[in-house]
Write an enzyme that holds these catalytic residues in place. Structure first.
Site, PDB file in Angstrom:
ATOM      1  N   LYS A  32       0.836  -1.208   0.000  1.00 54.43           N
ATOM      2  CA  LYS A  32       0.000   0.000   0.000  1.00 54.43           C
ATOM      3  C   LYS A  32       0.864   1.248   0.000  1.00 54.43           C
ATOM      4  O   LYS A  32       0.681   2.153  -0.808  1.00 54.43           O
ATOM      5  CB  LYS A  32      -0.896  -0.001   1.243  1.00 54.43           C
ATOM      6  CG  LYS A  32      -1.544   1.337   1.532  1.00 54.43           C
ATOM      7  CD  LYS A  32      -2.438   1.287   2.745  1.00 54.43           C
ATOM      8  CE  LYS A  32      -1.771   1.659   4.048  1.00 54.43           C
ATOM      9  NZ  LYS A  32      -1.468   3.093   4.209  1.00 54.43           N
ATOM     10  N   ASN A  33       1.829   1.289   0.925  1.00 57.67           N
ATOM     11  CA  ASN A  33       2.599   2.522   1.094  1.00 57.67           C
ATOM     12  C   ASN A  33       3.544   2.794  -0.071  1.00 57.67           C
ATOM     13  O   ASN A  33       4.036   3.908  -0.222  1.00 57.67           O
ATOM     14  CB  ASN A  33       3.382   2.494   2.415  1.00 57.67           C
ATOM     15  CG  ASN A  33       2.459   2.635   3.609  1.00 57.67           C
ATOM     16  OD1 ASN A  33       1.297   2.998   3.453  1.00 57.67           O
ATOM     17  ND2 ASN A  33       2.970   2.346   4.796  1.00 57.67           N
ATOM     18  N   ARG A  59      -3.937  10.731   4.733  1.00 55.54           N
ATOM     19  CA  ARG A  59      -2.942  11.792   4.744  1.00 55.54           C
ATOM     20  C   ARG A  59      -2.009  11.740   3.540  1.00 55.54           C
ATOM     21  O   ARG A  59      -1.426  12.754   3.170  1.00 55.54           O
ATOM     22  CB  ARG A  59      -2.159  11.727   6.044  1.00 55.54           C
ATOM     23  CG  ARG A  59      -3.079  11.731   7.248  1.00 55.54           C
ATOM     24  CD  ARG A  59      -2.295  11.521   8.487  1.00 55.54           C
ATOM     25  NE  ARG A  59      -1.200  12.460   8.483  1.00 55.54           N
ATOM     26  CZ  ARG A  59      -1.290  13.703   8.896  1.00 55.54           C
ATOM     27  NH1 ARG A  59      -2.417  14.156   9.373  1.00 55.54           N
ATOM     28  NH2 ARG A  59      -0.249  14.504   8.825  1.00 55.54           N
ATOM     29  N   CYS A  99      -3.583  13.355  14.035  1.00 52.76           N
ATOM     30  CA  CYS A  99      -4.434  12.166  13.978  1.00 52.76           C
ATOM     31  C   CYS A  99      -4.132  11.305  15.186  1.00 52.76           C
ATOM     32  O   CYS A  99      -3.341  11.682  16.053  1.00 52.76           O
ATOM     33  CB  CYS A  99      -4.236  11.399  12.676  1.00 52.76           C
ATOM     34  SG  CYS A  99      -2.690  10.556  12.592  1.00 52.76           S
ATOM     35  N   ARG A 143       1.036  15.533  13.124  1.00 50.24           N
ATOM     36  CA  ARG A 143       1.706  15.126  11.876  1.00 50.24           C
ATOM     37  C   ARG A 143       2.043  16.366  11.055  1.00 50.24           C
ATOM     38  O   ARG A 143       1.330  16.743  10.140  1.00 50.24           O
ATOM     39  CB  ARG A 143       0.836  14.109  11.127  1.00 50.24           C
ATOM     40  CG  ARG A 143       0.640  12.860  11.985  1.00 50.24           C
ATOM     41  CD  ARG A 143      -0.017  11.728  11.275  1.00 50.24           C
ATOM     42  NE  ARG A 143       0.858  11.028  10.378  1.00 50.24           N
ATOM     43  CZ  ARG A 143       0.555   9.840   9.839  1.00 50.24           C
ATOM     44  NH1 ARG A 143      -0.569   9.250  10.125  1.00 50.24           N
ATOM     45  NH2 ARG A 143       1.391   9.251   9.011  1.00 50.24           N
ATOM     46  N   ASP A 155       5.441   1.044  11.726  1.00 50.92           N
ATOM     47  CA  ASP A 155       4.217   0.363  11.305  1.00 50.92           C
ATOM     48  C   ASP A 155       4.132  -1.082  11.811  1.00 50.92           C
ATOM     49  O   ASP A 155       3.146  -1.769  11.541  1.00 50.92           O
ATOM     50  CB  ASP A 155       4.106   0.376   9.768  1.00 50.92           C
ATOM     51  CG  ASP A 155       3.630   1.719   9.259  1.00 50.92           C
ATOM     52  OD1 ASP A 155       3.152   2.532  10.061  1.00 50.92           O
ATOM     53  OD2 ASP A 155       3.737   1.959   8.038  1.00 50.92           O
ATOM     54  N   ARG A 201      -8.389  -0.007   5.525  1.00 46.29           N
ATOM     55  CA  ARG A 201      -7.522   0.942   4.804  1.00 46.29           C
ATOM     56  C   ARG A 201      -6.238   0.250   4.351  1.00 46.29           C
ATOM     57  O   ARG A 201      -5.622   0.670   3.378  1.00 46.29           O
ATOM     58  CB  ARG A 201      -7.135   2.107   5.728  1.00 46.29           C
ATOM     59  CG  ARG A 201      -8.235   3.096   6.007  1.00 46.29           C
ATOM     60  CD  ARG A 201      -7.691   4.288   6.774  1.00 46.29           C
ATOM     61  NE  ARG A 201      -6.383   4.649   6.244  1.00 46.29           N
ATOM     62  CZ  ARG A 201      -5.346   5.040   6.989  1.00 46.29           C
ATOM     63  NH1 ARG A 201      -5.459   5.148   8.281  1.00 46.29           N
ATOM     64  NH2 ARG A 201      -4.195   5.328   6.423  1.00 46.29           N
TER      65      ARG A 201
HETATM   66  C1  UD1 Z   1       5.875   7.563   8.605  1.00 48.16           C
HETATM   67  C2  UD1 Z   1       6.911   6.446   8.585  1.00 48.16           C
HETATM   68  C3  UD1 Z   1       6.461   5.402   7.581  1.00 48.16           C
HETATM   69  C4  UD1 Z   1       5.060   4.919   7.976  1.00 48.16           C
HETATM   70  C5  UD1 Z   1       4.081   6.088   8.136  1.00 48.16           C
HETATM   71  C6  UD1 Z   1       2.734   5.674   8.719  1.00 48.16           C
HETATM   72  C7  UD1 Z   1       9.312   6.708   8.911  1.00 48.16           C
HETATM   73  C8  UD1 Z   1      10.547   7.430   8.520  1.00 48.16           C
HETATM   74  N1  UD1 Z   1       8.193   7.029   8.244  1.00 48.16           N
HETATM   75  O1  UD1 Z   1       5.781   8.099   7.271  1.00 48.16           O
HETATM   76  O2  UD1 Z   1       7.369   4.306   7.549  1.00 48.16           O
HETATM   77  O3  UD1 Z   1       4.550   4.052   7.002  1.00 48.16           O
HETATM   78  O4  UD1 Z   1       4.637   7.046   9.052  1.00 48.16           O
HETATM   79  O5  UD1 Z   1       2.890   5.149   9.993  1.00 48.16           O
HETATM   80  O6  UD1 Z   1       9.344   5.874   9.782  1.00 48.16           O
HETATM   81  N2  UD1 Z   1       8.058  15.150  10.448  1.00 48.16           N
HETATM   82  C9  UD1 Z   1       8.306  16.475  10.721  1.00 48.16           C
HETATM   83  N3  UD1 Z   1       8.012  17.374   9.744  1.00 48.16           N
HETATM   84  C10 UD1 Z   1       7.507  17.016   8.529  1.00 48.16           C
HETATM   85  C11 UD1 Z   1       7.276  15.666   8.272  1.00 48.16           C
HETATM   86  C12 UD1 Z   1       7.560  14.746   9.254  1.00 48.16           C
HETATM   87  O7  UD1 Z   1       8.758  16.817  11.805  1.00 48.16           O
HETATM   88  O8  UD1 Z   1       7.281  17.891   7.690  1.00 48.16           O
HETATM   89  C13 UD1 Z   1       8.339  14.130  11.488  1.00 48.16           C
HETATM   90  C14 UD1 Z   1       7.089  13.382  11.861  1.00 48.16           C
HETATM   91  O9  UD1 Z   1       6.370  14.052  12.873  1.00 48.16           O
HETATM   92  C15 UD1 Z   1       7.634  12.055  12.292  1.00 48.16           C
HETATM   93  C16 UD1 Z   1       8.859  11.854  11.403  1.00 48.16           C
HETATM   94  O10 UD1 Z   1       9.207  13.165  10.943  1.00 48.16           O
HETATM   95  O11 UD1 Z   1       8.063  12.116  13.628  1.00 48.16           O
HETATM   96  C17 UD1 Z   1       8.664  10.938  10.212  1.00 48.16           C
HETATM   97  O12 UD1 Z   1       7.559  11.409   9.471  1.00 48.16           O
HETATM   98  P1  UD1 Z   1       7.279  11.012   7.966  1.00 48.16           P
HETATM   99  O13 UD1 Z   1       8.241   9.952   7.548  1.00 48.16           O
HETATM  100  O14 UD1 Z   1       7.165  12.215   7.148  1.00 48.16           O
HETATM  101  O15 UD1 Z   1       5.829  10.410   8.100  1.00 48.16           O
HETATM  102  P2  UD1 Z   1       5.122   9.551   7.037  1.00 48.16           P
HETATM  103  O16 UD1 Z   1       5.467   9.958   5.672  1.00 48.16           O
HETATM  104  O17 UD1 Z   1       3.689   9.514   7.435  1.00 48.16           O
END
Ligand code: UD1
Length: 419
Positions: free
Chosen positions: A22-23, A92, A116, A121, A307, A399
């Protein structure tokens, strides 16, 4: 409202095919918008998140067909740049339309994702990245509005306080493909899903260097064509079935997996006492040994994935001794703990640590899923609990897990979807 009913006590046996990721599919779908012609994507999991992304793409003007694990994305009509709140709030990953719309139209408007269940996030790194490419960003009425008369290649350092960001890397890579000149992303995310996006863009003609590393060099302004592409297997679904075999003292062969992307999970399960063999047919996971407690530190790839945090916790909840699980990515990703405790687990949270005292047994209970992976953890706990576990709010599950109850039941679990 549908629920999942699980009656515990059956050791899982047999083999299971792991679905496409999915991801990995979600960023690839957005990248397909940048082609000049139709792309066909194979091995797509049939999931609600994929349908939501298809809706986002249609809202932007693309034509999308999803049929039997195959997606056809025709980007020719892609001429709108707004991803509305109604879609972004349900998934998201809709934020990836920011990079694609900027690349194609020089303008993007995306509803702010907000927080969330698993924590705040933020998207500051996404915005920093596109600003450095020359976009002007404003935030108004709950929307991010980014505009660029011309995107220009730049050197961008993309790590934040929690390390590299998968989502920000996706957005900056997408936008950079249309920039004038070369973009270098330092501290890019090396999650396999980013690698998959870069591989896909390269097949389209992007010529990005550094695939799979934290330094991506993106030349920009290459003509991208539509392609035929098969996405990688889902490492989180695979990890979840590995834990399902381990927790039930089962013997399960996972087929269609990429073992190289599961090393942190494999290593931790082996430390606990699970026997895992790589065979020509797949990954054979045998439980039943004398399990030992473990310390699990959640880290960006190649560390133990966030995850899989909830699922490994379900296993540790029944392993004698004291285990510690430390979550470093999402500060609030422990909602499953309260539900596991209602089933007899003994888990205490101290900030980012969960202290798990192995319980002798769990007992089935009505429980509430708080997010996607939490719902999988509750099903895993239900597989070993005495009596019936009734998991509610399974729209989270739908999902991200394709037919999980059918797959588990084929392995011998007593599980069904009930209305
Ligand atoms: C993250 C996970 C991904 C997982 C998904 C859903 C990592 C590196 N990424 O991806 O494996 O599938 O969650 O659970 O493990 N952050 C900031 N500023 C930003 C973006 C992110 O501070 O603009 C921080 C987030 O708060 C978090 C970290 O960086 O603590 C990683 O976030 P990110 O990898 O961007 O989140 P996802 O893409 O959702």
């Amino acid at each position: 409202m549908q629920k999942i009913s699980v009656k515990g006590g059956k050791a899982l046996k047999g083999s299971v095919d792991i679905s496409g990721s999915k991801n990995a599919t979600l960023p690839v779908m957005t990248a397909a918008l940048l082609g000049q012609t139709l792309s066909t994507i194979h091995n797509v999991p049939y999931l609600n998140d994929i349908k939501t992304m298809a809706e986002v793409l249609r809202t932007l003007g693309a034509q999308v067909g999803l049929d039997d694990h195959q997606l056809k994305i025709d980007p020719v009509g892609f001429n709108k740049f707004e991803a509305p709140y109604e879609l972004v709030k349900t998934m998201r990953a809709s934020i990836y339309s920011l990079g694609a719309s900027l690349a194609r139209m020089g303008e993007a408007k995306v509803s702010l994702p907000g927080g969330c269940a698993i924590g705040a996030r933020p998207i500051d790194l996404h915005l920093k990245g596109v600003e450095q490419l020359g976009a002007k960003v404003t935030i108004e009425h709950g929307y991010v509005h980014a505009k660029a008369t011309k995107l220009k290649g730049a050197n961008i350092f993309l790590a934040g306080p929690h390390g590299p960001s998968l989502g920000a890397t996706v957005n900056v890579v997408l936008a950079a493909t249309a920039a004038e000149g070369t973009t270098v992303i330092e501290s890019a995310s090396i999650e396999p899903e980013v690698e998959e996006l870069v591989n896909f863009l390269n097949v389209m003609g992007a010529q990005i260097e550094g695939v799979g590393t934290s330094r991506l060099v993106i030349p920009g302004k290459k003509t991208l064509k539509g392609v035929d592409y098969t996405v990688i297997p889902d490492r989180v679904e695979a990890g979840t079935f590995m834990v399902a075999s381990a927790i039930t003292n089962g013997d399960v062969l996972l087929k269609k997996v990429n073992a190289n992307q599961l090393t942190a999970v494999t290593d931790k399960l082996r430390q606990i006492g699970v026997v895992i063999e790589e065979t020509a047919e797949g990954l054979r996971v045998r439980g039943g040994g004398d399990y030992k407690p473990a310390d699990v530190m959640i880290m960006p790839y190649p560390g133990f994935p966030t995850d899989m945090q909830a699922q490994i916790m379900a296993l540790l909840a029944v392993v004698p001794g004291i285990s510690i699980v430390t979550e470093t990515i999402w500060e609030n990703r422990f909602m499953h703990v309260f539900e596991l405790n209602r089933m007899g687990a003994d888990i205490n949270i101290d900030r980012s640590h969960a202290v798990v005292k192995g319980a002798k047994k769990l007992t089935g209970a009505p429980v509430m899923a708080s997010d996607l992976r939490a719902s999988a953890a509750l099903i895993l706990a239900g597989l070993v609990a005495d009596g019936e576990t009734l998991v509610q709010r399974i729209y989270h599950l739908d999902r991200g897990y394709e037919k999980i109850e059918t797959k588990l039941s084929a392995l011998g679990a007593d599980i069904q979807r009930v209305n």
